[in-house]
Design an enzyme around this catalytic site. Structure first.
Site, short mmCIF file in Angstrom:
data_model
loop_
_atom_site.label_atom_id
_atom_site.label_comp_id
_atom_site.label_asym_id
_atom_site.label_seq_id
_atom_site.Cartn_x
_atom_site.Cartn_y
_atom_site.Cartn_z
CE LYS A 185 -4.16 2.31 0.14
NZ LYS A 185 -3.41 2.93 -1.11
CE LYS A 226 4.81 7.53 -2.35
NZ LYS A 226 4.16 7.98 -1.20
CB THR A 277 -1.93 13.79 4.12
OG1 THR A 277 -2.33 12.82 3.29
CG2 THR A 277 -0.48 13.67 4.41
CB SER A 298 -5.56 4.96 1.71
OG SER A 298 -5.03 5.88 1.00
CE LYS A 344 4.34 7.58 5.42
NZ LYS A 344 4.01 8.48 4.27
CG ASN A 348 -3.91 16.33 -0.84
OD1 ASN A 348 -3.48 15.45 0.13
ND2 ASN A 348 -5.26 16.26 -1.04
N GLY A 376 -2.62 8.28 -4.22
CA GLY A 376 -1.94 9.42 -4.89
C GLY A 376 -0.64 9.89 -4.11
CG ASP A 377 3.59 10.85 -2.93
OD1 ASP A 377 3.20 10.68 -1.50
OD2 ASP A 377 4.60 11.56 -3.49
CD GLN A 387 3.52 4.74 2.17
OE1 GLN A 387 3.99 5.57 1.41
NE2 GLN A 387 2.25 4.96 2.83
P1 NDP Z 1 1.06 17.73 -4.42
O1 NDP Z 1 1.88 17.49 -5.83
O2 NDP Z 1 -0.37 17.97 -4.22
O3 NDP Z 1 1.97 19.28 -3.86
C1 NDP Z 1 3.37 19.13 -3.67
C2 NDP Z 1 3.63 20.63 -3.40
O4 NDP Z 1 5.18 20.76 -3.14
C3 NDP Z 1 3.31 21.82 -4.52
O5 NDP Z 1 2.81 22.72 -4.06
C4 NDP Z 1 4.73 21.96 -5.08
O6 NDP Z 1 5.09 22.91 -5.71
C5 NDP Z 1 5.61 21.80 -3.76
N1 NDP Z 1 7.11 21.48 -4.16
C6 NDP Z 1 7.52 20.42 -4.82
N2 NDP Z 1 8.68 20.48 -4.82
C7 NDP Z 1 9.11 21.63 -4.24
C8 NDP Z 1 10.39 22.28 -3.84
N3 NDP Z 1 11.37 21.77 -4.41
N4 NDP Z 1 10.46 23.44 -3.39
C9 NDP Z 1 9.38 23.75 -2.73
N5 NDP Z 1 8.00 23.19 -3.02
C10 NDP Z 1 7.91 22.12 -3.68
O7 NDP Z 1 1.63 16.76 -3.35
P2 NDP Z 1 1.27 16.16 -1.93
O8 NDP Z 1 0.76 17.54 -1.39
O9 NDP Z 1 0.27 15.14 -1.91
O10 NDP Z 1 2.52 15.65 -1.35
C11 NDP Z 1 3.46 16.64 -0.58
C12 NDP Z 1 4.19 15.66 0.23
O11 NDP Z 1 3.38 14.99 1.26
C13 NDP Z 1 5.15 14.71 -0.46
O12 NDP Z 1 6.30 14.49 0.13
C14 NDP Z 1 4.41 13.37 -0.28
O13 NDP Z 1 5.02 12.33 -0.42
C15 NDP Z 1 3.79 13.56 1.13
N6 NDP Z 1 2.59 12.90 1.46
C16 NDP Z 1 1.49 12.90 0.63
C17 NDP Z 1 0.40 12.31 1.01
C18 NDP Z 1 -0.80 12.22 0.21
O14 NDP Z 1 -1.89 11.79 0.80
N7 NDP Z 1 -1.03 12.73 -0.85
C19 NDP Z 1 0.42 11.28 2.14
C20 NDP Z 1 1.52 11.15 3.08
C21 NDP Z 1 2.84 11.97 2.55
P3 NDP Z 1 5.09 23.04 -7.58
O15 NDP Z 1 3.57 22.90 -7.74
O16 NDP Z 1 5.68 24.31 -7.88
O17 NDP Z 1 6.02 22.12 -7.84
O1 2IT Z 2 3.26 9.13 1.49
C1 2IT Z 2 2.02 8.52 1.50
O2 2IT Z 2 1.67 7.86 2.83
C2 2IT Z 2 0.98 8.68 0.43
N1 2IT Z 2 1.21 9.11 -0.47
C3 2IT Z 2 -0.34 8.15 0.74
C4 2IT Z 2 -0.25 6.69 0.48
C5 2IT Z 2 -1.61 5.83 0.46
O3 2IT Z 2 -1.69 4.91 -0.08
O4 2IT Z 2 -2.88 6.55 0.81
#
Ligand code: NDP
Ligand code: 2IT
Length: 445
Positions: free
Chosen positions: A90, A126, A210, A377, A114, A241, A165-166, A111
């Site tokens: 997952k 992943k 998240t 999830s 976590k 997100n 998603g990620d 992961q």
């Molecule tokens: P999104 O794609 O929705 O958003 C990513 C954000 O980070 C964007 O605003 C992006 O800006 C910014 N970003 C990317 N690279 C950089 C950088 N080098 N410097 C500054 N800003 C940056 O992704 P998520 O919000 O889903 O994911 C964000 C983090 O959270 C990741 O590490 C992901 O692995 C983690 N995560 C996500 C989960 C989920 O359910 N979505 C769950 C747990 C963890 P830009 O648009 O300019 O690229």
């Molecule tokens: O980093 C993470 O935990 C995620 N991107 C979410 C993973 C999931 O299966 O919901």
């Protein structure tokens, strides 16, 4: 690092050359779990740590697709199925031009621990691609997702491997991926993907989970030191997100988020960020954060600088790996920061973690603080399996309970193993112990 783990780490380095983020993630865990290794010599006999560091399966495939002008593009797709001792693999899919095998391996490794911390029956994996969705039309994104799934479908399934998603993969992409999976397999297998839209089998609160979960974890961490979000200035990096729903929940909990960012720079709005405006820019229009100042006169946009220069009491890095370095950590400490919670995966460099911990800042590692996404999830899988759907309120309450529970486990395990207040040690030992116990029980598989 415990002497018995050093040779294991050396072997990880030599067998996975150049994968520096994977090395970093492994090192952080091995640095912490020494006391648990001493407590359970039977795990060493079964070579559990060596097995945990080796993915069960790694899949790499070609993804050809056609742009709106008829130009042909070739990307690379990945799925690393890391560990299925606790349940089906997952973990999310990341679409970002920086994605390499080592990126997916670091994320898959994190992961595993976590998912164990959530207490729910999910293994770790992943995936993703070096596809860059930025600037692509909906049609192009759809064609890419369809081509990606044309290979991925044979490896996944509700009992096998369940992507979500990620970065770069949200509701739009998951819809296209699910539609293609359904078409290829001729099965309405809702539980094969999570983060789905509410109109076709998605679950309430997954989108928010998240960010909400990270806020709940940090609220508990603040409570443990007699504090709360009330009246505090907070900085959140990113504006995707995780960041948006962190801002939403922190505001509800009484904090004021004064800055957020994207890869172009950061916005500083000392009166508190206008979340409706941010959502409109980022979720609806898919534009740059710099647009924010056009409609909020008091706010400033600072290009190409680190958001961590904005003073705050709580910092929630929610963008990407290694975005908060030693200098940023020192700036946060100088600015009066007392708590850092990782919304993103491994956003804080190892040196920065040391700076924060030595300064007495409460630090929540991503595998604990951002576990709310994958926990929701797992709740989506549960609802899909029982063909049920829960209310927003019920789902949010479950999420909160899970995050409070993860906090308590990390807190208590850190104390039990002689590192009170060290959530990194608590999370790594608690996650490792759960996976190791299951692996031992399953035999040599
Ligand atoms: P999104 O794609 O929705 O958003 C990513 C954000 O980070 C964007 O605003 C992006 O800006 C910014 N970003 C990317 N690279 C950089 C950088 N080098 N410097 C500054 N800003 C940056 O992704 P998520 O919000 O889903 O994911 C964000 C983090 O959270 C990741 O590490 C992901 O692995 C983690 N995560 C996500 C989960 C989920 O359910 N979505 C769950 C747990 C963890 P830009 O648009 O300019 O690229
Ligand atoms: O980093 C993470 O935990 C995620 N991107 C979410 C993973 C999931 O299966 O919901």
């Amino acid at each position: 690092m415990h002497a018995a783990l050093e040779s294991i780490y050396e072997r990880v380095l030599s067998r996975n050359p150049g994968e520096v983020e994977f090395h970093q993630a492994v090192r952080e865990v091995l640095d912490s779990i020494g006391p648990a290794v001493d407590k359970h010599p039977e795990y060493a006999d079964a070579r559990i740590v060596e097995r945990i560091c080796e993915p069960e399966r790694q899949i790499i495939f070609r993804v050809p697709w056609e742009d709106d002008q008829g130009g042909i593009h070739i990307n690379r797709g990945f799925r690393v199925e890391f560990n299925s001792a606790l349940g089906p693999f997952k973990g999310g899919l990341r679409f970002h031009p920086s994605v390499l095998l080592g990126t997916v391996k670091f994320l898959g490794f994190e992961q595993v621990f976590k998912n164990a911390l959530t207490g729910l029956p999910i293994g770790g994996g992943k995936g993703g691609s070096d596809f860059d969705p930025r600037g692509r039309s909906d049609r192009e994104v759809m064609r890419f997702c369809q081509s990606f799934m044309l290979e991925l479908y044979r490896h996944i399934g509700e009992h096998t491997d369940v992507p979500a998603g990620d970065m770069g993969v949200g509701g739009r992409e998951l819809g296209y991926l699910f539609g293609q999976y359904k078409r290829i397999t001729n099965r309405y297998e809702s539980g094969v993907l999570t983060g789905k839209g509410l109109s076709y089998g998605g679950a309430q609160v997954r989108r928010e989970a998240t960010g909400y979960g990270c806020s709940f974890f940090v609220e508990e961490m603040l409570r443990a030191r007699g504090e709360s979000f009330e009246g505090k200035d907070v900085v959140v990096s990113g504006s995707g997100n995780v960041a948006l729903y962190t801002i939403e929940k922190v505001h509800q909990l009484g904090g004021r988020v004064v800055a957020c960012s994207d890869s172009g720079g950061f916005v500083h709005d000392p009166k508190g960020l206008d979340l409706d405006l941010l959502k409109d820019i980022k979720e609806v229009r898919r534009e740059r954060i710099a647009e924010y100042t056009e409609q909020r006169g008091d706010a400033t946009f600072v290009p190409d600088r680190s958001v961590w220069e904005v003073p705050c009491q709580v910092a929630l890095p929610s963008a990407t790996q290694n975005e908060l370095d030693e200098d940023d950590a020192a700036a946060l400490v100088r600015g009066g920061c007392i708590a850092v919670g990782e919304g993103a995966n491994m956003p804080t460099t190892s040196a920065a973690v040391r700076v924060l911990q030595e300064a007495g800042v409460s630090f929540a590692p991503g595998k604990a603080a951002n576990a709310g996404g994958v926990a929701a999830s797992a709740l989506e899988m549960q609802q899909n399996a029982s063909r049920d759907s829960w209310s927003f309120e019920h789902s949010e309450n479950r999420l909160r309970e899970i995050m409070v529970d993860i906090h308590a486990r990390c807190h208590d395990v850190a104390e039990e193993y002689g590192s009170p207040g060290n959530y990194v040690a608590g999370a790594n030992i608690a996650g490792y112990s759960r996976v190791a116990e299951a692996m031992l029980a399953l035999g040599l598989v």
